[in-house]
Write a protein that holds these residues in place. Structure first.
Motif, PDB file in Angstrom:
ATOM      1  N   PHE A  27     -28.121 -59.688 -47.385  1.00 37.63           N
ATOM      2  CA  PHE A  27     -28.528 -58.611 -46.476  1.00 37.63           C
ATOM      3  C   PHE A  27     -27.719 -57.324 -46.653  1.00 37.63           C
ATOM      4  O   PHE A  27     -28.124 -56.275 -46.149  1.00 37.63           O
ATOM      5  CB  PHE A  27     -28.466 -59.066 -45.014  1.00 37.63           C
ATOM      6  N   VAL A  33     -30.973 -66.573 -42.395  1.00 36.93           N
ATOM      7  CA  VAL A  33     -29.898 -65.931 -41.640  1.00 36.93           C
ATOM      8  C   VAL A  33     -28.668 -66.831 -41.711  1.00 36.93           C
ATOM      9  O   VAL A  33     -28.749 -68.003 -42.090  1.00 36.93           O
ATOM     10  CB  VAL A  33     -30.271 -65.705 -40.152  1.00 36.93           C
ATOM     11  N   ARG A  74     -25.870 -59.089 -36.161  1.00 35.06           N
ATOM     12  CA  ARG A  74     -27.153 -58.391 -36.146  1.00 35.06           C
ATOM     13  C   ARG A  74     -27.103 -57.253 -35.131  1.00 35.06           C
ATOM     14  O   ARG A  74     -26.679 -57.459 -33.987  1.00 35.06           O
ATOM     15  CB  ARG A  74     -28.268 -59.370 -35.776  1.00 35.06           C
ATOM     16  N   GLN A  95     -27.489 -60.580 -39.750  1.00 36.26           N
ATOM     17  CA  GLN A  95     -28.711 -59.867 -40.098  1.00 36.26           C
ATOM     18  C   GLN A  95     -29.573 -60.767 -40.990  1.00 36.26           C
ATOM     19  O   GLN A  95     -29.076 -61.696 -41.635  1.00 36.26           O
ATOM     20  CB  GLN A  95     -28.368 -58.587 -40.849  1.00 36.26           C
ATOM     21  N   ARG A  96     -30.856 -60.483 -41.043  1.00 39.45           N
ATOM     22  CA  ARG A  96     -31.756 -61.294 -41.850  1.00 39.45           C
ATOM     23  C   ARG A  96     -31.566 -60.967 -43.327  1.00 39.45           C
ATOM     24  O   ARG A  96     -31.358 -59.822 -43.717  1.00 39.45           O
ATOM     25  CB  ARG A  96     -33.215 -61.060 -41.468  1.00 39.45           C
ATOM     26  N   VAL A  97     -31.621 -62.018 -44.136  1.00 33.29           N
ATOM     27  CA  VAL A  97     -31.537 -61.850 -45.584  1.00 33.29           C
ATOM     28  C   VAL A  97     -32.785 -61.125 -46.069  1.00 33.29           C
ATOM     29  O   VAL A  97     -33.903 -61.415 -45.621  1.00 33.29           O
ATOM     30  CB  VAL A  97     -31.408 -63.223 -46.276  1.00 33.29           C
ATOM     31  N   ALA A  98     -32.610 -60.177 -46.958  1.00 33.68           N
ATOM     32  CA  ALA A  98     -33.746 -59.418 -47.489  1.00 33.68           C
ATOM     33  C   ALA A  98     -34.704 -60.343 -48.234  1.00 33.68           C
ATOM     34  O   ALA A  98     -34.293 -61.345 -48.837  1.00 33.68           O
ATOM     35  CB  ALA A  98     -33.243 -58.319 -48.417  1.00 33.68           C
TER      36      ALA A  98
END
Length: 409
Positions: free
Chosen positions: A157, A322, A222, A231-234
């Motif tokens: 992320f 995540v 987050r 945060q969410r992984v891309a």
């Protein structure tokens, strides 16, 4: 007076010698019945039988019918059968194939969930198997899984990279993080003779607390959330799904199978693997032969930790997306059982991981559909380990022959 040859008594047929060698078929059947694979199969069967007793004992209907078993024994045995068959049927439908589902995709979804749950166990089990065969009792796979998850998630992320490159960078980051974390124990053992069991257990705790701390920092937390979730992984860093978005199974499973092949080649065909095995068999003899034993300890931990770190990578980049407190679950500890059940061999580890993945995937349906306590699954795992650790007990229960080499010894 001589007796003519015509009236002489016929010679008696020779009885077979007492020590005559058995036939090829007898030898083959004995080898099959006394093999490690047979012992493992019967250990699993024994664990399921013992678990069936617990399932029946925990069932209210069985308890009720047991009160008048002598008046109507058929009611008791029917209740036992319904309880055990219902539980194992639910386990099968939740882990392998669900014939009651409406669509074909839903029917085969259980097996994909089993393989998804098995993926991190394969990675971590392979790492532990290398250590066990090299004479190192690496109990720190849990911490190595955590570090692999932490670093791979951060790379996933925090960086903005092209699709393929982003995934590769995140995978390498998680592998190196797990390897370096295990390398601490390897260095301390090689340099100061520190006990790797104690060191790796301590590193497990440090890794867990380190992840908890990082999830409270601005680099990981987050935005706009007070929960300890990153945060969410891309999407560019996530493993692609093998069968589309309706299934959770991802390409990390294929990578785990490739890792198993690579570990087989490393341990059975490479010079480095030969040195690993030599050190595990007899470190003094290996040292006399010119192998740098202390250096091998470090190398083993680096490779083993990297593979365990891949277990965390498969969680953050494959299923979760995540980083959170329970992302590692009990993968590192379950992997110890998987490595022992698989005899520290890649093929055995893959099979054991799939078995444990099936138990994990099927236990929720077994609990909801048949009201079986989910702890029974943990009991099955514990019984499997207990029986695998005592082959003579399994042979005594199922009357299996002792291997010929043990008889000769």
């Amino acid at each position: 007076m001589s007796v003519s040859s015509e009236h002489a008594p016929a010679p008696e047929a020779k009885a077979p010698e007492k020590g005559a060698a058995p036939s090829r078929w007898t030898t083959a059947l004995r080898d099959m019945a006394s093999s490690s694979a047979t012992v493992i199969i019967f250990a699993i069967l024994g664990a399921l039988i013992l678990a069936a007793v617990l399932i029946a004992a925990a069932d209210p209907t069985v308890q009720k019918t047991a009160g008048y078993i002598f008046a109507r024994p058929a009611d008791f045995f029917k209740a036992v059968w319904d309880s055990v068959s219902g539980a194992y049927s639910a386990l099968f439908r939740g882990a392998i194939y669900n014939p009651d589902a409406a669509t074909f995709a839903r029917k085969i979804k259980p097996i994909t969930e089993t393989l998804t749950a098995a993926t991190p166990l394969i990675f971590a089990g392979l790492g532990l198997g290398i250590g066990f065969r090299s004479g190192i009792f690496n109990i720190g796979a849990q911490g190595q899984v955590v570090l692999g998850a932490v670093v791979s998630a951060y790379f996933g992320f925090a960086f903005n990279l092209p699709v393929v490159l982003h995934l590769i960078v995140a995978i390498i980051g998680g592998f190196l993080a797990g390897g370096l974390w295990a390398g601490i124990a390897g260095f301390l053992k090689a340099r100061f003779g520190a006990n790797e069991v104690i060191v790796t257990i301590m590193l497990n705790s440090i890794a867990g607390f380190l992840m908890s701390y990082l999830l409270t920092t601005t680099a990981f937390m987050r935005p706009g959330s007070n929960n300890p979730v990153s945060q969410r992984v891309a999407d560019t860093a996530m493993f692609p799904k093998l069968f589309g978005q309706d299934f959770r199974l991802h390409w990390g499973f294929v990578l785990a199978l490739l890792a198993a092949v690579a570990v087989w080649w490393l341990m059975e065909r490479s010079v480095l693997g030969y040195r690993f095995r030599a050190v595990g068999f007899n470190p003094d003899a290996a040292r006399t032969a010119g192998i740098k034993v202390e250096r091998m300890y470090l190398y083993v931990m680096l490779v083993a930790g990297g593979l365990a770190g891949m277990g965390g990578v498969s969680q953050t980049l494959g299923t979760e997306g995540v980083l959170q407190e329970g992302v590692a679950g009990s993968i590192g500890f379950d992997a110890i059982t998987v490595a022992l059940l698989g005899r520290s061999r890649p093929a055995g580890i893959v099979g054991a991981a799939i078995l444990f993945g099936a138990l994990r995937a099927g236990s929720p349906l077994m609990q909801t559909d048949s009201n079986t306590p989910i702890d029974i699954v943990q009991v099955v795992q514990a019984l499997v380990v207990l029986l695998i650790a005592a082959p003579p007990l399994v042979r005594a229960i199922f009357r299996l022959p002792v291997p010929l080499k043990e008889v000769a010894a």
